[in-house]
Design a protein around this motif. Structure first.
Motif, mmCIF file in Angstrom:
data_model
loop_
_atom_site.group_PDB
_atom_site.id
_atom_site.type_symbol
_atom_site.label_atom_id
_atom_site.label_comp_id
_atom_site.label_asym_id
_atom_site.label_seq_id
_atom_site.Cartn_x
_atom_site.Cartn_y
_atom_site.Cartn_z
ATOM 1 N N PRO A 75 0.810 -1.226 0.000
ATOM 2 C CA PRO A 75 0.000 0.000 0.000
ATOM 3 C C PRO A 75 0.840 1.271 0.000
ATOM 4 N N PHE A 76 2.046 1.219 0.600
ATOM 5 C CA PHE A 76 2.903 2.409 0.603
ATOM 6 C C PHE A 76 3.295 2.784 -0.821
ATOM 7 N N GLY A 77 3.674 1.789 -1.623
ATOM 8 C CA GLY A 77 4.013 2.064 -3.015
ATOM 9 C C GLY A 77 2.829 2.600 -3.785
ATOM 10 N N SER A 78 1.645 2.078 -3.472
ATOM 11 C CA SER A 78 0.434 2.559 -4.131
ATOM 12 C C SER A 78 0.154 4.011 -3.769
ATOM 13 N N VAL A 79 0.275 4.330 -2.462
ATOM 14 C CA VAL A 79 0.043 5.698 -2.010
ATOM 15 C C VAL A 79 1.065 6.651 -2.637
ATOM 16 N N LEU A 80 2.303 6.248 -2.598
ATOM 17 C CA LEU A 80 3.364 7.092 -3.157
ATOM 18 C C LEU A 80 3.105 7.399 -4.620
ATOM 19 N N MET A 81 2.743 6.365 -5.382
ATOM 20 C CA MET A 81 2.508 6.562 -6.811
ATOM 21 C C MET A 81 1.300 7.439 -7.068
ATOM 22 N N MET A 82 0.240 7.215 -6.315
ATOM 23 C CA MET A 82 -0.981 7.993 -6.514
ATOM 24 C C MET A 82 -0.808 9.456 -6.104
ATOM 25 N N LEU A 83 -0.041 9.682 -5.028
ATOM 26 C CA LEU A 83 0.158 11.047 -4.559
ATOM 27 C C LEU A 83 0.989 11.878 -5.538
ATOM 28 N N VAL A 84 2.052 11.272 -6.066
ATOM 29 C CA VAL A 84 2.953 12.055 -6.940
ATOM 30 C C VAL A 84 2.460 12.103 -8.383
ATOM 31 N N SER A 85 1.655 11.113 -8.777
ATOM 32 C CA SER A 85 1.289 11.025 -10.194
ATOM 33 C C SER A 85 0.423 12.195 -10.653
ATOM 34 N N GLY A 86 -0.520 12.620 -9.813
ATOM 35 C CA GLY A 86 -1.356 13.750 -10.197
ATOM 36 C C GLY A 86 -0.543 15.011 -10.397
ATOM 37 N N TRP A 87 0.387 15.254 -9.478
ATOM 38 C CA TRP A 87 1.263 16.430 -9.585
ATOM 39 C C TRP A 87 2.182 16.329 -10.793
ATOM 40 N N ILE A 88 2.769 15.139 -10.999
ATOM 41 C CA ILE A 88 3.694 14.957 -12.119
ATOM 42 C C ILE A 88 2.976 15.143 -13.457
ATOM 43 N N ALA A 89 1.769 14.551 -13.584
ATOM 44 C CA ALA A 89 1.030 14.629 -14.853
ATOM 45 C C ALA A 89 0.684 16.058 -15.223
ATOM 46 N N SER A 90 0.493 16.912 -14.219
ATOM 47 C CA SER A 90 0.127 18.304 -14.477
ATOM 48 C C SER A 90 1.336 19.225 -14.534
ATOM 49 N N SER A 91 2.531 18.680 -14.301
ATOM 50 C CA SER A 91 3.756 19.476 -14.342
ATOM 51 C C SER A 91 4.359 19.454 -15.745
ATOM 52 N N THR A 92 5.528 20.038 -15.877
ATOM 53 C CA THR A 92 6.208 20.054 -17.181
ATOM 54 C C THR A 92 6.657 18.660 -17.609
ATOM 55 N N LEU A 93 6.727 17.726 -16.653
ATOM 56 C CA LEU A 93 7.118 16.358 -16.994
ATOM 57 C C LEU A 93 5.999 15.619 -17.717
ATOM 58 N N GLY A 94 4.740 15.987 -17.434
ATOM 59 C CA GLY A 94 3.604 15.321 -18.048
ATOM 60 C C GLY A 94 3.484 13.876 -17.601
ATOM 61 N N TRP A 95 2.585 13.136 -18.258
ATOM 62 C CA TRP A 95 2.394 11.747 -17.857
ATOM 63 C C TRP A 95 3.637 10.868 -18.015
ATOM 64 N N PRO A 96 4.593 11.174 -18.941
ATOM 65 C CA PRO A 96 5.809 10.336 -18.982
ATOM 66 C C PRO A 96 6.578 10.351 -17.670
#
Length: 470
Positions: free
Chosen positions: A167-188
């Protein structure tokens, strides 16, 4: 006098020692593996919706059917290498199989953005398939390592802690993914994060991980003697144990093993249905954007982590005070983890868009309380057979991950219109039914005593009988 000093060494070990370091490393190893599995669950929302992703990156118009193929693709490969991976971990030790599986898979995660750009969903499917093949030995490797490092009285705490990495890996991925997808990095960037995190873990694990206390050069002699003396009644010393033949027939004719397999299948169906489909459910039914979607999707798994420690403390307290035995503890906490979430699951199928807060509360209860089962079936493999715990995990996890493969496909068949809450309702009813039936079987027929086939050789049967009486 010398004998008394040696006995003291065997009885004492540091409060925090090498075995704890190994568990922490395994915790982060499982977390790294899970970030690679779950990154697509959130990334695919951004990849298919230009309004919720960085507009500078490509948008893909995949059908719900194609989407279900992609979300299940990892498990097509993951299923195939479960038993071979467990055999490799049993033969060569869990350190190398865990290292190679996660790090090589991480390299493919780093190549994912380029692959999907060049070959669309077909290449993405192939990459996820290969990642599954590589990670097939992950949990068998961890179980093999735990059987060499963790004492019986520490299985509830340290053993369960390692798997909290899921669950920690799941939380970590879910928490950062929204921010990353909306940043200059995008979904990649979601795939880059998972890949780099896994490679960094691999470097640390290479230098500090060890197959057994005997292989760990930096641990104290006192702790090594303490662990080896405590485990001598349940597992045979190396190198004899490394070549011990697997009693396949006895394993496959064991009722406690089959019950364990069914329970693990039910858990895996529920867990991976929720983790792969929650982001889509949040977007389609509760109308949440990518950033709030990822935060809401992560909240239940954060509760899962916190409640894991609560249940571990409670279980240890009840057992140490003599209120319950290990067998009762396994069944009690498995029942909490399986039966308590059933009603919230059913209610979840009746939520509307204006009830997103209530839906989040239900999800927190469902996923959070579900962690109690980690103190039930998840470490029951080691209870039944410390010598073959990794192989048992390979078999049960292989069968369970047929569920991981089928679950998103089933959702794709049932949920033809992602905006139809009645279709989602069917999905939640199926999970609840599986939880109820399989836990009932575990309560009635599950066992915790070491099975006689843990000791294949005839002269070891007396040891098995002695352990059953303890």
């Amino acid at each position: 006098m010398e004998n008394e000093q040696k006995d003291d060494k065997k009885k004492k070990a540091p409060f925090f020692g090498a075995r704890h370091v190994q568990c922490i490393l395994m915790f982060f190893g499982i977390s790294a593996a899970i970030t690679q599995r779950t990154n697509l669950s959130v990334a695919i929302v951004a990849m298919m919706d230009k309004n919720s992703a960085n507009p500078d990156f490509e948008e893909y118009q995949w059908s719900e059917k194609t989407k279900s193929y992609l979300l299940s693709s990892f498990f097509w490969g993951y299923f195939v290498t479960q038993i071979p991976g467990s055999q490799l971990a049993h033969r060569f030790g869990g350190k190398i199989t865990l290292l190679l599986g996660i790090v090589l898979s991480a390299l493919l995660a780093l190549l994912t953005p380029l692959g999907v750009h060049l070959g669309d969903w077909q290449v993405l499917f192939g990459l996820r398939l290969c990642q599954g093949l590589l990670q097939g030995s992950t949990f068998a490797s961890v179980h093999t390592l735990l059987s060499k490092w963790i004492l019986v009285e520490e299985r509830n705490s340290l053993g369960t802690f390692c798997y909290t990495g899921l669950p920690f890996g799941s939380v970590l991925m879910m928490l950062v993914s929204g921010w990353i997808a909306s940043s200059t990095l995008g979904w990649p960037g979601i795939f880059y994060f998972a890949g780099l995190f896994s490679i960094i873990w691999g470097i640390v694990w290479y230098f500090f991980g060890a197959n057994t206390p005997r292989d760990c050069k930096w641990m104290s002699e006192e702790e090594r003697l303490y662990i080896e003396a405590a485990l001598v009644t349940t597992s045979k010393p190396e190198p004899e144990n490394a070549t011990m033949k697997t009693p396949w027939l006895k394993i496959f004719t064991s009722l406690p093993f089959w019950v364990l397999l069914l329970v693990q299948c039910a858990y895996t169906w529920g867990f991976w249905t929720m983790i792969t489909e929650i982001p889509s459910y949040m977007k389609s039914i509760l109308k949440q954007d990518i950033q709030s979607n990822s935060l809401m999707s992560a909240a239940p798994y954060l509760a899962n982590i916190l409640l894991t420690f609560v249940f571990c403390v409670l279980a240890s307290f009840l057992i140490k005070r003599g209120y319950i035995c290990v067998n009762t503890s396994r069944k009690l906490f498995n029942t909490i983890g399986f039966w308590v979430p059933i009603v919230p699951l059913i209610l979840l199928g009746y939520m509307r868009a204006d009830q997103s807060e209530l839906a989040l509360v239900l999800l927190v209860i469902i996923v959070g309380v579900n962690t109690a089962s980690n103190l039930g079936f998840l470490i029951n493999h080691i209870d039944l057979s410390p010598n073959f715990a990794g192989i048992l995990m390979g078999i049960t996890n292989g069968a369970a991950n047929v569920m991981s493969l089928l679950a998103p496909l089933a959702v794709g068949v049932i949920v033809t219109d992602a905006n139809d809450v009645q279709q989602w309702r069917i999905v939640f009813y199926i999970i609840g039914g599986m939880y109820f039936v399989c836990n009932l079987l575990f309560v009635l027929f599950g066992q915790t005593k070491i099975q006689a086939w843990n000791y294949p050789k005839t002269h070891d049967l007396q040891r098995a009988e002695r352990d059953e009486q303890i």
